[in-house]
Write an enzyme that holds these catalytic residues in place. Structure first.
Site, PDB file in Angstrom:
ATOM      1  CG  HIS A   1     -43.219  12.945  -8.385  1.00 33.66           C
ATOM      2  ND1 HIS A   1     -41.919  12.923  -8.825  1.00 33.66           N
ATOM      3  CD2 HIS A   1     -43.185  13.506  -7.155  1.00 33.66           C
ATOM      4  CE1 HIS A   1     -41.134  13.476  -7.909  1.00 33.66           C
ATOM      5  NE2 HIS A   1     -41.878  13.832  -6.882  1.00 33.66           N
TER       6      HIS A   1
ATOM      7  CG  ASN B   1     -32.348  10.501  -3.051  1.00 30.43           C
ATOM      8  OD1 ASN B   1     -31.953  10.183  -1.920  1.00 30.43           O
ATOM      9  ND2 ASN B   1     -32.198  11.715  -3.527  1.00 30.43           N
TER      10      ASN B   1
ATOM     11  N   GLY C   1     -43.944  14.166  -1.239  1.00 29.77           N
ATOM     12  CA  GLY C   1     -42.992  13.662  -0.265  1.00 29.77           C
ATOM     13  C   GLY C   1     -42.430  14.750   0.644  1.00 29.77           C
TER      14      GLY C   1
ATOM     15  CB  SER D   1     -43.675  11.345  -3.447  1.00 26.98           C
ATOM     16  OG  SER D   1     -43.953  12.392  -4.354  1.00 26.98           O
TER      17      SER D   1
ATOM     18  CB  CYS E   1     -21.148  24.272 -12.324  1.00 24.78           C
ATOM     19  SG  CYS E   1     -19.564  23.630 -12.900  1.00 24.78           S
TER      20      CYS E   1
HETATM   21  C1  LIG Z   1     -35.853  10.294  -0.817  1.00 20.10           C
HETATM   22  C2  LIG Z   1     -36.776  11.395  -1.206  1.00 20.10           C
HETATM   23  N1  LIG Z   1     -37.519  12.007  -0.274  1.00 20.10           N
HETATM   24  C3  LIG Z   1     -38.365  13.011  -0.577  1.00 20.10           C
HETATM   25  C4  LIG Z   1     -38.510  13.462  -1.863  1.00 20.10           C
HETATM   26  C5  LIG Z   1     -39.432  14.596  -2.108  1.00 20.10           C
HETATM   27  O1  LIG Z   1     -40.622  14.225  -2.740  1.00 20.10           O
HETATM   28  P1  LIG Z   1     -41.519  15.307  -3.512  1.00 20.10           P
HETATM   29  O2  LIG Z   1     -40.738  15.715  -4.702  1.00 20.10           O
HETATM   30  O3  LIG Z   1     -42.768  14.579  -3.867  1.00 20.10           O
HETATM   31  O4  LIG Z   1     -41.758  16.434  -2.595  1.00 20.10           O
HETATM   32  C6  LIG Z   1     -37.741  12.839  -2.886  1.00 20.10           C
HETATM   33  C7  LIG Z   1     -37.836  13.214  -4.311  1.00 20.10           C
HETATM   34  O5  LIG Z   1     -37.834  14.286  -4.758  1.00 20.10           O
HETATM   35  C8  LIG Z   1     -36.857  11.790  -2.543  1.00 20.10           C
HETATM   36  O6  LIG Z   1     -36.116  11.200  -3.467  1.00 20.10           O
END
Ligand SMILES: Cc1ncc(COP(=O)(O)O)c(C=O)c1O
Ligand SMILES: Cc1ncc(COP(=O)(O)O)c(C=O)c1O
Lengths: 410, 120, 410, 120
Positions: free
Chosen positions: C215, C155, C71, C213, C342
């Site tokens: 994963h 997210n 991603g 992405s 932190c």
């Molecule tokens: C909204 C969002 N965009 C981009 C990413 C980045 O993806 P990647 O970890 O595959 O680079 C993430 C997760 O890490 C994500 O939650």
């Protein structure tokens, strides 16, 4: 899958069982290494272990190894990263020096910067043996030179470049004669064809950044790395979360990283032996071909110590390598690479590497790249030579009369 | 990648040979990629009694020479004259873009052959 | 590895067995897909099959799917690619619009472009439910606007953004009122948290580029993709060999690509069911927490249809989520994410997402992100709620007196 | 990640309680991250008969309160006065950078305790 006909290890290598097993073990450790809970500890350990294995392979500190998606990303990152890092400070340090025989991932980046930014690129011609001279680099240096990028081993002819000497030249330059901005010229090295094939020690070489790619040393494709010497600053290419110490965003490809670590470990253990027996096999290949193929000769360094032990660039005058490769593939299940290929209806793509060495079109079209690796056996070599003889005989039977007569074009 | 027709014809080029008593010769070169094909014919009584070829070029062009000869060997000149583009189009099977120039060569060979027959 | 305590599917997902098997099968097909011999045919087929599987998942044509390392690369590519593509034509179209709640791989790219190039960035605040309004986008548009980038699903709170409406707005704008350069504004969407979690159809949405992405939907880490709508041109991020139709260099990560294809296939088959039962579990989680944790409330859309079915942003006033997460992890083997941590001796990193929604520091520090997925069971949920109750009780026992008295700072 | 000392002390904070008959109170706040620790003491005859604490903050700071109390509970004031920084340094075990502020808090707590005892 069988490897007995595989003579294209410079294109990519089969994945070793250690790497596959490391992948399978690591892929179950699904926790995101950036997370703060206990489950992430193993993920982090896997990455740390792999980083140590890779660092050992190239003689770096673990803090100097950054994982990427492969050699192409590493080359893009190093060159654009050095360029953009400098852009903040001064737009007048905008001269890049590369060799003409670099991989497309270096040449295309330079062309991009040249096209889109106020930037000049000097492309150095290698000599007829495929070696860029230190003098050529020295002559090309300008006060505004920002970066020099020279590959360590050429992928097509296997020629080793004088990396250590170029690094020394640039160091000298930095200490003696202050350049326009009192900043050392960044020295990037594409070592994708070197790491795993010959001993590489970044400290000894004195480079600033160095690319490598797992699939050239028996790891899966799509994982590689960039060495960034301690203290050297380059702008990230993949901005994002703080992964890879803030310099390369993206959730870490744990399982692939583990696989590359395992492959690096195997390489560390076997490289010294490999270098010896691959060179022996290469010379066997050379002498057998010489004894059975009329007119055959080889491109690359006359001094065999200056050639990667696994690579042989074979030229058979009077034939088209493309046709021979097709016969080898379809009749014998043998894979090799080519100096030229019809790329579409209207053009032939000739190897820019071979052209840069001064070869003419006929010679380029008559050139096969043969590259061997850890699964190559002596009997594979004999079988290969036999197949070449059969193929060449067929081709000569087809072409002999026509190639001798004058042919008008349509 | 090569289709089965191409593989068969370049790996076992039955018509790659020279004719001592050739009545006609057709030659063709591709200025871009440098492929060359030379076809020798023995034409008698309105029949192509013999066709052989030599070629220098990529695998597909070597196959093309053989495909051409295998189609005309033993054929009546009148049948050749009545062929049109559509008959020729599929003789090489499916081609990659990088192999299309060979289909052009095949068309040219037939054209030249028709011309040769016509002026006889 | 067990997943019964895993409540952090938005960070990453376990890899499904189909993906692992696809990797293992594909990794033996070692030939480089760019090579011209028969051995490469299988490699190419593997990639083509995976591309078709991924295209189906997002409703794209196969020609519109480009594989990347994840991603982060996709976001970097789309935004830098649109920016550099435009730079050739005009340096005055230099205004970017993003939301404040984007992932760091979007925000950091914008900050980079802002810092290094003559470029202005407008960052839109979402409302208190975590939704960016179409009106806000409309108000921010300028004649020189080059790109709008809004994520599809956030997210941290799972809020769905009005992507279709923003696309329609930009289309309208393009047809009605010609902008400075008569060029449509590029609309990029980070759908990393959407693809695999909710139905996504690029045609229906009308976006120009879209990141995803592997994963996040049960493929290994380090593989992802970018949808580029047919006809849309962006500059490559990884220049190099002609892979991915010339737009993304680098030897293809065949085995990882195959794994992502398999995971996409599984998702296509199961998504409709998943969406229903995950939403049910999420509501179970919500109601159970409400019944046993005093004062608990939730961030995100009041309209539950506007929230990803797998995500719950939980706020427990009076506690530090970081301390609760530590208890959950160490006492119960449960993993969740945090709104704040932190980050070093001198500072606390507060979630920029929660802050952008107007939450104060105390609320951010009291927030846990709980995200579930295809391996979550109903009994996992009960066990989770029980653990939260135990943890909260412990924390209240430690903190109750102190939190009520006035405390001077050191 | 937390080391065993931290885990043990925040997951089972035996000294988290209030004292009715406290003779002294020590309070500490960290203005950056907002961690707060309040320790109540019962000091009698030069001995810390009882030490309890309350805290609001991250897991490590909660553990810090408990570690502090467990070390001073039952200790002689004279022993406390003779402690130096080196004695305290390892009480929390190995810490991540993000946890270091808690070691600072622990040092502060000991300082405050020494001061409290001194002025008694
Ligand atoms: C909204 C969002 N965009 C981009 C990413 C980045 O993806 P990647 O970890 O595959 O680079 C993430 C997760 O890490 C994500 O939650
Ligand atoms: C010299 C050289 N540099 C760079 C690369 C690119 O590496 P990758 O395929 O991992 O992107 C290659 C091989 O493809 C190479 O031979």
């Amino acid at each position: 899958m069988t490897t007995q006909g595989y003579f294209d290890y410079n294109a990519t290598t089969p994945v070793c069982s250690e790497a596959v097993n490391a992948f399978i073990n690591a892929v179950t450790q699904y926790a995101n290494p950036s997370s703060k809970y206990g489950l992430s500890k193993t993920s982090n350990e896997i990455i740390n272990d792999a980083r140590a294995q890779v660092a050992t392979l190239i003689g770096a500190d673990t803090g100097e190894v950054f994982f990427t998606s492969g050699g192409t990303e590493s080359n893009n990152w190093a060159i654009k990263g050095a360029f953009f890092q400098q852009l903040k400070i001064s737009s007048t340090r905008n001269h890049l020096i590369v060799s003409e025989m670099e991989h497309s991932s270096v040449l295309e980046v330079c062309a991009f910067l040249e096209r889109e930014f106020d930037c000049t690129v000097t492309r150095l011609k290698p000599d007829s043996e495929g070696i860029v001279s230190v003098a050529a680099v020295a002559n090309a240096l300008r006060p505004e030179t920002l970066l020099v990028s020279v590959m360590m081993v050429n992928n097509e002819v296997g020629s080793l470049q004088p990396i250590r000497d170029i690094a020394a030249l640039l160091d000298d330059r930095a200490s003696q004669q202050k350049n326009l901005h009192d900043q050392k010229i960044h020295f990037h090295v594409d070592a994708v064809q070197a790491v795993g094939k010959i001993p590489v020690d970044v400290r000894d070489l004195g480079v600033d950044t160095m690319s490598f790619s797992g699939h050239k040393f028996y790891a899966p494709k799509g994982i590689g790395g960039l060495y960034i010497r301690q203290g050297i600053k380059i702008t990230p290419l993949l901005h994002g979360g703080g992964q890879e110490r803030g310099l390369r965003g993206g959730t870490e490809a744990i399982a692939s990283v583990a696989a590359m670590g395992a492959a690096a470990q195997v390489t560390v253990n076997t490289l010294n032996d490999q270098v010896v027996y691959l060179a022996k096999y290469r010379e066997l290949l050379r002498s057998e071909l010489l004894s059975v193929v009329p007119g055959v000769y080889f491109h690359g360094p006359a001094n065999k110590a200056l050639q990667a032990p696994n690579t042989l660039s074979v030229c058979i005058p009077g034939i088209r390598a493309e046709a021979l490769a097709a016969l080898l593939d379809n009749m014998h299940g043998i894979q090799v690479s080519l100096g030229a290929a019809c790329s579409n209806n209207k053009s032939v793509a000739l190897s820019h590497v071979l052209l840069s060495m001064g070869l003419d079109e006929d010679a380029v079209k008559a050139t096969l790249r043969v590259s061997i690796g850890q699964y190559t056996t002596e009997s594979d070599i004999h079988r290969f030579v036999q197949a070449v003889v059969t193929g060449v005989t067929t081709l000569f039977r087809i072409s002999k009369p026509a190639s001798q007569s004058y042919v008008t074009t349509a | 990648m090569f289709n089965d027709i191409i593989v068969k014809n370049f790996s076992n080029p039955e018509f790659a040979a020279e004719i001592d008593n050739a009545t006609n010769t057709i030659e063709l070169g591709n200025p871009v990629c440098g492929d060359r094909i030379k076809v020798q014919l023995h034409i008698e009584d309105g029949v192509i009694k013999k066709a052989n070829y030599a070629a220098w070029g990529c695998a597909t062009s070597l196959a093309t020479g053989n495909v051409f000869c295998s189609h005309i060997h033993g054929a009546a000149c009148s049948d050749i004259q009545s062929m049109d583009k559509a008959n020729i189009e599929n003789m090489l099977g499916e081609l990659d873009p990088s192999q299309h120039h060979c289909l052009e060569m095949l068309h040219k060979l037939f054209e030249k052959l028709q011309h040769t027959i016509a002026v006889q």
